[in-house]
Each structure stands twice: as structure tokens, then as C-alpha cells.
Scaffold this motif. Structure first.
Motif, PDB file in Angstrom:
ATOM      1  N   VAL A 148       0.861  -1.179   0.000  1.00 27.02           N
ATOM      2  CA  VAL A 148       0.000   0.000   0.000  1.00 27.02           C
ATOM      3  C   VAL A 148       0.897   1.227   0.000  1.00 27.02           C
ATOM      4  O   VAL A 148       1.671   1.444   0.938  1.00 27.02           O
TER       5      VAL A 148
ATOM      6  N   VAL B 205       1.221   5.274   0.022  1.00 28.58           N
ATOM      7  CA  VAL B 205       0.416   6.391   0.520  1.00 28.58           C
ATOM      8  C   VAL B 205       1.121   7.712   0.247  1.00 28.58           C
ATOM      9  O   VAL B 205       2.292   7.887   0.595  1.00 28.58           O
TER      10      VAL B 205
ATOM     11  N   TYR C 148      -4.099  17.963  -2.549  1.00 31.31           N
ATOM     12  CA  TYR C 148      -4.876  16.994  -3.310  1.00 31.31           C
ATOM     13  C   TYR C 148      -4.882  17.342  -4.804  1.00 31.31           C
ATOM     14  O   TYR C 148      -4.883  16.453  -5.657  1.00 31.31           O
TER      15      TYR C 148
ATOM     16  N   ARG D  97      -2.371   6.085  -2.745  1.00 28.94           N
ATOM     17  CA  ARG D  97      -3.622   6.631  -2.224  1.00 28.94           C
ATOM     18  C   ARG D  97      -3.274   7.894  -1.429  1.00 28.94           C
ATOM     19  O   ARG D  97      -2.200   7.978  -0.826  1.00 28.94           O
ATOM     20  N   HIS D  98      -4.172   8.856  -1.400  1.00 30.16           N
ATOM     21  CA  HIS D  98      -3.877  10.120  -0.729  1.00 30.16           C
ATOM     22  C   HIS D  98      -4.420  10.126   0.685  1.00 30.16           C
ATOM     23  O   HIS D  98      -5.528   9.649   0.943  1.00 30.16           O
TER      24      HIS D  98
ATOM     25  N   GLN E  44     -10.231   2.638   5.115  1.00 28.29           N
ATOM     26  CA  GLN E  44     -10.583   3.269   3.842  1.00 28.29           C
ATOM     27  C   GLN E  44      -9.403   3.288   2.877  1.00 28.29           C
ATOM     28  O   GLN E  44      -9.591   3.276   1.657  1.00 28.29           O
ATOM     29  N   LEU E  45      -8.195   3.303   3.415  1.00 28.14           N
ATOM     30  CA  LEU E  45      -6.999   3.243   2.575  1.00 28.14           C
ATOM     31  C   LEU E  45      -6.670   1.823   2.132  1.00 28.14           C
ATOM     32  O   LEU E  45      -5.754   1.610   1.346  1.00 28.14           O
TER      33      LEU E  45
ATOM     34  N   GLU F  40      -7.448   7.986  -7.080  1.00 32.32           N
ATOM     35  CA  GLU F  40      -7.225   6.563  -6.823  1.00 32.32           C
ATOM     36  C   GLU F  40      -8.272   6.124  -5.803  1.00 32.32           C
ATOM     37  O   GLU F  40      -8.458   6.765  -4.770  1.00 32.32           O
ATOM     38  N   VAL F  41      -8.985   5.062  -6.108  1.00 33.84           N
ATOM     39  CA  VAL F  41     -10.041   4.578  -5.212  1.00 33.84           C
ATOM     40  C   VAL F  41      -9.679   3.167  -4.766  1.00 33.84           C
ATOM     41  O   VAL F  41      -9.973   2.193  -5.467  1.00 33.84           O
ATOM     42  N   PRO F  42      -9.010   3.045  -3.622  1.00 34.41           N
ATOM     43  CA  PRO F  42      -8.621   1.703  -3.168  1.00 34.41           C
ATOM     44  C   PRO F  42      -9.825   0.901  -2.703  1.00 34.41           C
ATOM     45  O   PRO F  42     -10.848   1.460  -2.295  1.00 34.41           O
TER      46      PRO F  42
END
Length: 281
Positions: free
Chosen positions: A22, A24, A33, A45-46, A80-81, A138-140
């Protein structure tokens, strides 16, 4: 799995080709953002400092500008990440890890996660190494909230710090730039100066000229000299709001030293109370 706290871009490139991880992006600021959507390391992922890694109150005199979020809130963010107990996590920012990347590392380590690393040199180093990038959102795939039972790394309160200034029970390290410590300028908080008895060891002194961390043996030599005979349990590290201080706590870990106490409220809390303020050396 226990990992070293830092990873080089070359090692990250090798790692991502052999196992899932993962990644980040922890860049912070009002345009972070937008910058993330314009370009980020492929698959990252942000995470947002103010929304995800802190729980700012209306009055920074209570907890400072970046107090820790609730354990439950952070556990939800991790889910959520897509981060679970078995995830290998690598986090980066664009400030040589001095901003939210180190804070995220500290927080994830503090809930007991061992497979977390900060990208040494951050985004600029990764781009220079040819790491592939992406644009857009990005939508993990989300995971359940992380199973966290408490913050396991040591922290102190403003009352603890005040007692330390009166008794000398702890070495207090202020990692801000010298001009802020000396009280010559204060670009963020309301009052310039430093906590009485604190010494100044700027976080920038953890870094080589290229923006990467000094070698572990150099960091160990540096902080062994700073701490003297004191154990880490008698050391308090702070900055402006408990974020950049984590850069120095990461340096402790990279040096193989125990992680000292973090004063999360830091100067942003102390300077908004009626407690004494020192200037100069």
C-alpha cells in the motif's frame, strides 16, 4: 514482519514488482490533493493531514494545531486506505519525509503496525529514480477498520512538559528551525520563542545535502551525543504542532534507538497558554 523505517526509491521499485504493498501519498497543504491528482506515484492513495491524521479543535490552546484523532477515527481511515494488519505500507511526501509522511509513520507504528516505511528522499527522489506516476483519483478497495487497541508509542501532555521544565526530569528537544527557536521569527503560531530549558536540534540536521536521511551510524552518533546518558524515556521531542517532530523520532528509529516521547501539542499549544516563553539560546 518488522521493517527498517526508511526505504530507498530503488528498493521500492524492486519491492513493488515482487509483492503487493500500500503506497500512501501524504503531501499536505491546501493544494496537496490538486497536486496529487495532477501527478502521484503509480498506485498511491492520498491521505490528508488535517482530515485524516489530526483532529483540529476550535482552540489550538487545547491540543495544538494537529492533535491526534481518536483511535477509532484513525482505524477507519486505515480501513478506507485498504490497510490491514498484514499490509506492507510505504508513505511519502514532498518534504523529505519531514511533514505528514513521518507523522503517518509514527501513527501507524503507534497502533502496533510494523511493516511501514517512509520513502527516503520523498517524491523528488522517486521521480529522479524513474518511478512511474499516475494522474487523477485513486479509489482503493476498502478494508474493515484497522484492529487497533491503543497508541503504543509514548506521548506527553503539556502538564508533563511544564513539570519537566521545572524539575529537569526530561531533556526537551525542539526540532524547529533555529530562527523560530530563538524567537527571531514565527511564521505560523502567535508568539515567537521556545519552551524554557528546551534545546534546539533542527530536524533538517537529520538530512544529507540531497534531502535523504543521514546513514544510521551517523544518526546514532549524533543523537547519542545529544542525549548523553539519558534514556529515551526521559526525552521529549516537539516541533510546531507535533508533525515535524516525527521526522526526528523517525531518525531515532533509523539509528536503532528507542523512540522518545512525542509532545503532540508542541509549540502551537504551549505558546497559546500563559506558560513561560524563552528566546535566544
Amino acid at each position: 514482519m518488522t521493517t527498517q523505517p526508511l526505504i530507498t526509491p530503488a528498493d521500492l521499485l524492486a519491492l513493488v514488482s515482487t509483492q503487493p504493498l500500500v503506497l500512501v501519498d501524504a503531501r499536505s497543504g491546501s493544494t496537496a490533493y490538486d497536486h496529487f491528482q495532477a501527478q502521484h506515484l503509480q498506485g498511491a492513495r492520498h491521505v490528508d493531514l488535517n482530515r485524516d491524521l489530526a483532529a483540529p479543535a476550535a482552540d489550538a490552546a487545547v491540543g495544538g494545531r494537529h492533535p491526534l484523532p481518536s483511535l477509532e477515527g484513525f482505524a477507519h481511515v486505515l480501513g478506507q486506505l485498504g490497510i490491514g494488519p498484514g499490509s506492507h505500507v510505504v508513505v511519502y511526501d514532498d518534504k523529505s519525509g519531514a511533514n505528514a509522511a513521518a507523522r503517518f509513520w509514527w501513527m501507524l507504528t503507534a497502533v502496533g503496525h510494523t511493516a511501514v516505511q517512509v520513502l527516503d528522499g520523498g517524491l523528488p527522489a522517486a521521480l529522479a529514480a524513474g518511478y512511474p506516476t499516475s494522474a487523477g483519483a485513486e479509489v482503493p478497495a476498502p478494508a474493515p477498520p484497522y484492529r487497533a487497541t491503543g497508541w503504543r508509542l509514548p506521548t506527553v501532555t503539556i502538564e508533563d512538559v511544564e513539570r519537566a521544565t521545572q524539575t529537569g526530569s526530561h531533556l526537551i528537544i525542539d526540532v524547529r528551525e533555529p530562527a523560530r527557536y530563538h524567537g527571531e521569527t514565527e511564521p505560523i503560531d502567535l508568539v515567537a520563542g521556545h519552551i524554557p530549558t528546551a534545546i534546539n536540534v533542527p530536524f533538517g540536521s537529520n538530512l544529507a545535502a540531497d534531502g535523504t536521511y543521514l546513514a544510521p551510524e551517523l544518526l546514532q552518533e549524533k543523537y547519542t551525543a545529544v542525549l548523553g546518558p539519558r534514556p529515551a524515556s526521559e526525552v521529549i521531542v516537539h516541533c510546531g504542532s507535533g508533525v515535524t517532530a516525527c521526522h526526528t523520532l523517525l531518525a531515532f528509529a533509523q539509528a536503532g534507538l528507542p523512540i522518545a516521547n512525542l509532545y503532540v501539542g508542541s509549540w502551537s499549544e504551549w505558546s497559546r497558554t500563559q506558560r513561560p516563553i524563552a528566546t535566544g539560546e
